[in-house]
Scaffold this motif. Structure first.
Motif, PDB file in Angstrom:
ATOM      1  N   LYS A   1      -7.294  14.548  -1.255  1.00  0.00           N
ATOM      2  CA  LYS A   1      -7.759  13.482  -2.140  1.00  0.00           C
ATOM      3  C   LYS A   1      -7.611  12.145  -1.421  1.00  0.00           C
ATOM      4  N   CYS A   2      -8.649  11.309  -1.463  1.00  0.00           N
ATOM      5  CA  CYS A   2      -8.602  10.052  -0.721  1.00  0.00           C
ATOM      6  C   CYS A   2      -8.986   8.894  -1.632  1.00  0.00           C
ATOM      7  N   SER A   3      -7.998   8.183  -2.113  1.00  0.00           N
ATOM      8  CA  SER A   3      -8.204   6.999  -2.934  1.00  0.00           C
ATOM      9  C   SER A   3      -6.970   6.116  -2.799  1.00  0.00           C
ATOM     10  N   LYS A   4      -7.074   4.880  -3.218  1.00  0.00           N
ATOM     11  CA  LYS A   4      -5.966   3.942  -3.059  1.00  0.00           C
ATOM     12  C   LYS A   4      -4.717   4.349  -3.821  1.00  0.00           C
ATOM     13  N   ASP A   5      -4.895   5.154  -4.882  1.00  0.00           N
ATOM     14  CA  ASP A   5      -3.714   5.530  -5.649  1.00  0.00           C
ATOM     15  C   ASP A   5      -2.877   6.611  -4.969  1.00  0.00           C
ATOM     16  N   VAL A   6      -3.331   7.080  -3.786  1.00  0.00           N
ATOM     17  CA  VAL A   6      -2.540   8.023  -2.990  1.00  0.00           C
ATOM     18  C   VAL A   6      -1.170   7.435  -2.668  1.00  0.00           C
ATOM     19  N   ILE A   7      -1.134   6.120  -2.415  1.00  0.00           N
ATOM     20  CA  ILE A   7       0.128   5.485  -2.019  1.00  0.00           C
ATOM     21  C   ILE A   7       1.083   5.313  -3.202  1.00  0.00           C
ATOM     22  N   GLU A   8       0.612   5.655  -4.409  1.00  0.00           N
ATOM     23  CA  GLU A   8       1.469   5.551  -5.592  1.00  0.00           C
ATOM     24  C   GLU A   8       1.953   6.907  -6.082  1.00  0.00           C
ATOM     25  N   ASP A   9       1.652   7.974  -5.334  1.00  0.00           N
ATOM     26  CA  ASP A   9       2.040   9.324  -5.735  1.00  0.00           C
ATOM     27  C   ASP A   9       3.303   9.746  -4.981  1.00  0.00           C
ATOM     28  N   PRO A  10       4.417   9.984  -5.683  1.00  0.00           N
ATOM     29  CA  PRO A  10       5.672  10.341  -5.003  1.00  0.00           C
ATOM     30  C   PRO A  10       5.635  11.688  -4.296  1.00  0.00           C
ATOM     31  N   ASP A  11       4.610  12.493  -4.565  1.00  0.00           N
ATOM     32  CA  ASP A  11       4.485  13.786  -3.891  1.00  0.00           C
ATOM     33  C   ASP A  11       3.815  13.669  -2.526  1.00  0.00           C
ATOM     34  N   ASN A  12       3.294  12.506  -2.205  1.00  0.00           N
ATOM     35  CA  ASN A  12       2.577  12.322  -0.945  1.00  0.00           C
ATOM     36  C   ASN A  12       3.490  11.770   0.144  1.00  0.00           C
ATOM     37  N   ALA A  13       3.357  12.336   1.346  1.00  0.00           N
ATOM     38  CA  ALA A  13       4.049  11.815   2.537  1.00  0.00           C
ATOM     39  C   ALA A  13       2.997  11.161   3.424  1.00  0.00           C
ATOM     40  N   ILE A  14       3.280   9.952   3.850  1.00  0.00           N
ATOM     41  CA  ILE A  14       2.302   9.181   4.621  1.00  0.00           C
ATOM     42  C   ILE A  14       2.940   8.672   5.907  1.00  0.00           C
ATOM     43  N   ALA A  15       2.313   8.956   7.045  1.00  0.00           N
ATOM     44  CA  ALA A  15       2.743   8.396   8.330  1.00  0.00           C
ATOM     45  C   ALA A  15       2.111   7.016   8.485  1.00  0.00           C
ATOM     46  N   ALA A  16       2.896   6.035   8.854  1.00  0.00           N
ATOM     47  CA  ALA A  16       2.367   4.674   8.961  1.00  0.00           C
ATOM     48  C   ALA A  16       2.912   3.999  10.210  1.00  0.00           C
ATOM     49  N   THR A  17       2.134   3.074  10.744  1.00  0.00           N
ATOM     50  CA  THR A  17       2.635   2.259  11.849  1.00  0.00           C
ATOM     51  C   THR A  17       3.590   1.216  11.294  1.00  0.00           C
ATOM     52  N   THR A  18       4.539   0.801  12.114  1.00  0.00           N
ATOM     53  CA  THR A  18       5.538  -0.170  11.671  1.00  0.00           C
ATOM     54  C   THR A  18       4.872  -1.467  11.225  1.00  0.00           C
ATOM     55  N   ARG A  19       5.561  -2.176  10.358  1.00  0.00           N
ATOM     56  CA  ARG A  19       5.107  -3.424   9.754  1.00  0.00           C
ATOM     57  C   ARG A  19       4.013  -3.196   8.712  1.00  0.00           C
ATOM     58  N   PHE A  20       3.811  -1.932   8.314  1.00  0.00           N
ATOM     59  CA  PHE A  20       2.841  -1.649   7.265  1.00  0.00           C
ATOM     60  C   PHE A  20       3.173  -2.418   5.991  1.00  0.00           C
ATOM     61  N   PHE A  21       4.443  -2.375   5.567  1.00  0.00           N
ATOM     62  CA  PHE A  21       4.821  -3.040   4.317  1.00  0.00           C
ATOM     63  C   PHE A  21       4.614  -4.546   4.408  1.00  0.00           C
ATOM     64  N   PHE A  22       4.955  -5.109   5.567  1.00  0.00           N
ATOM     65  CA  PHE A  22       4.782  -6.549   5.755  1.00  0.00           C
ATOM     66  C   PHE A  22       3.308  -6.920   5.676  1.00  0.00           C
ATOM     67  N   ASN A  23       2.456  -6.137   6.360  1.00  0.00           N
ATOM     68  CA  ASN A  23       1.018  -6.408   6.345  1.00  0.00           C
ATOM     69  C   ASN A  23       0.425  -6.290   4.944  1.00  0.00           C
ATOM     70  N   MET A  24       0.979  -5.365   4.171  1.00  0.00           N
ATOM     71  CA  MET A  24       0.501  -5.166   2.804  1.00  0.00           C
ATOM     72  C   MET A  24       1.073  -6.203   1.843  1.00  0.00           C
ATOM     73  N   GLY A  25       2.089  -6.941   2.297  1.00  0.00           N
ATOM     74  CA  GLY A  25       2.734  -7.896   1.419  1.00  0.00           C
ATOM     75  C   GLY A  25       3.538  -7.226   0.325  1.00  0.00           C
ATOM     76  N   LYS A  26       4.114  -6.052   0.649  1.00  0.00           N
ATOM     77  CA  LYS A  26       4.876  -5.290  -0.338  1.00  0.00           C
ATOM     78  C   LYS A  26       6.249  -4.912   0.213  1.00  0.00           C
ATOM     79  N   GLN A  27       7.195  -4.719  -0.687  1.00  0.00           N
ATOM     80  CA  GLN A  27       8.492  -4.175  -0.331  1.00  0.00           C
ATOM     81  C   GLN A  27       8.395  -2.647  -0.294  1.00  0.00           C
ATOM     82  N   SER A  28       9.249  -1.998   0.488  1.00  0.00           N
ATOM     83  CA  SER A  28       9.187  -0.544   0.622  1.00  0.00           C
ATOM     84  C   SER A  28       9.366   0.162  -0.727  1.00  0.00           C
ATOM     85  N   ARG A  29      10.176  -0.417  -1.595  1.00  0.00           N
ATOM     86  CA  ARG A  29      10.415   0.215  -2.891  1.00  0.00           C
ATOM     87  C   ARG A  29       9.243   0.032  -3.846  1.00  0.00           C
ATOM     88  N   ALA A  30       8.258  -0.815  -3.476  1.00  0.00           N
ATOM     89  CA  ALA A  30       7.130  -1.081  -4.367  1.00  0.00           C
ATOM     90  C   ALA A  30       6.133   0.072  -4.406  1.00  0.00           C
TER      91      ALA A  30
END
Length: 242
Positions: free
Chosen positions: A129-158
């Motif tokens: 499944k590919c949609s923006k709400d993927v990042i809001e699903d606790p069952d999903n594991a996502i590999a990301a490059t560092t500074r992803f949270f900073f670039n998104m303007g979000k805290q890791s817990r968000a």
């Protein structure tokens, strides 16, 4: 004979303070001049391990610097380490960063114009499944490059998804293509979109940014020269493509 010795002693007393003054001025001024000349004649520039950086932005920036008489040495750095080195003045510049890296509380300065536009992309593979709400699903594991949270303007817990950060672009791609992750988040200037498609990867831009060249604030006096040099290189590339 005594009168001659008295004359020499008197002259020495007058000349000695002048000699000391000239010596102090020389010691104070000369090192500053040498340091300034060294600082502006050679730059150490951080280079992210990303194919687009290596093949396109790095040569462009190198040509811009050499056109104003500055030789450069590139040092491969990770996302976090590179910014730390730049902020501390251990490196002089970074080839490219997203514009959000320059903040009022750090020593990083953007050199206009923007080199291009980019985004943090969500990549999805193997029919996932590919949609923006993927990042809001606790069952999903996502590999990301560092500074992803900073670039998104979000805290890791968000975000509710499990985000695993890695410093190397190639490693994140390998994790995705090898099937260890169904999802990844990484920066791109849109030029990799055809590569994503050929690899069977769906992609969605999560947040857009300008891609810029950045320097340490101690080199702020060079911004105008660098800006003009970069603009000329971009114009040359534009003419070659048209």
């Amino acid at each position: 004979m005594k009168r001659k010795c008295k004359f020499l002693a008197s002259s020495a007393k007058k000349i000695f303070p002048l000699f000391i003054t000239l010596l102090v001025i020389t010691l104070l001024v000369s090192p500053l001049k040498v340091a300034a000349e060294h600082k502006d004649s050679h730059f150490v520039i951080g280079e992210l391990n990303h194919p687009r950086v290596n093949n396109f932005y790095k040569p462009l920036i190198e040509r811009a610097y050499r056109s104003i008489g500055i030789e450069v040495t590139f040092e491969k750095v990770g996302g976090e380490r590179g910014l730390r080195l730049l902020n501390q003045g251990m490196t002089d510049a970074d080839v490219v960063r997203y514009d959000v890296v320059a903040q009022p509380d750090n020593n990083i300065l953007i050199v206009p114009p923007a080199l291009s536009h980019g985004a943090s992309f969500l990549l999805c593979i193997r029919g996932a499944k590919c949609s923006k709400d993927v990042i809001e699903d606790p069952d999903n594991a996502i590999a990301a490059t560092t500074r992803f949270f900073f670039n998104m303007g979000k805290q890791s817990r968000a975000l509710k998804a499990n985000i695993f950060e890695f410093d190397d672009f190639h490693h994140v791609i390998d994790l995705l293509l090898s099937g260890r992750f169904d999802y990844a988040i990484m920066p791109s200037d849109h030029t990799e979109e055809d590569i994503f498609r050929r690899s069977g990867i769906e992609f969605i831009p999560l947040v857009e940014h300008e891609i810029v060249h950045v320097i340490h604030k101690k080199h702020s006096h060079l911004v105008d020269d660098l800006s003009n040099a970069i603009a000329k290189q971009l114009a040359i590339l534009d003419q070659q493509q048209n």
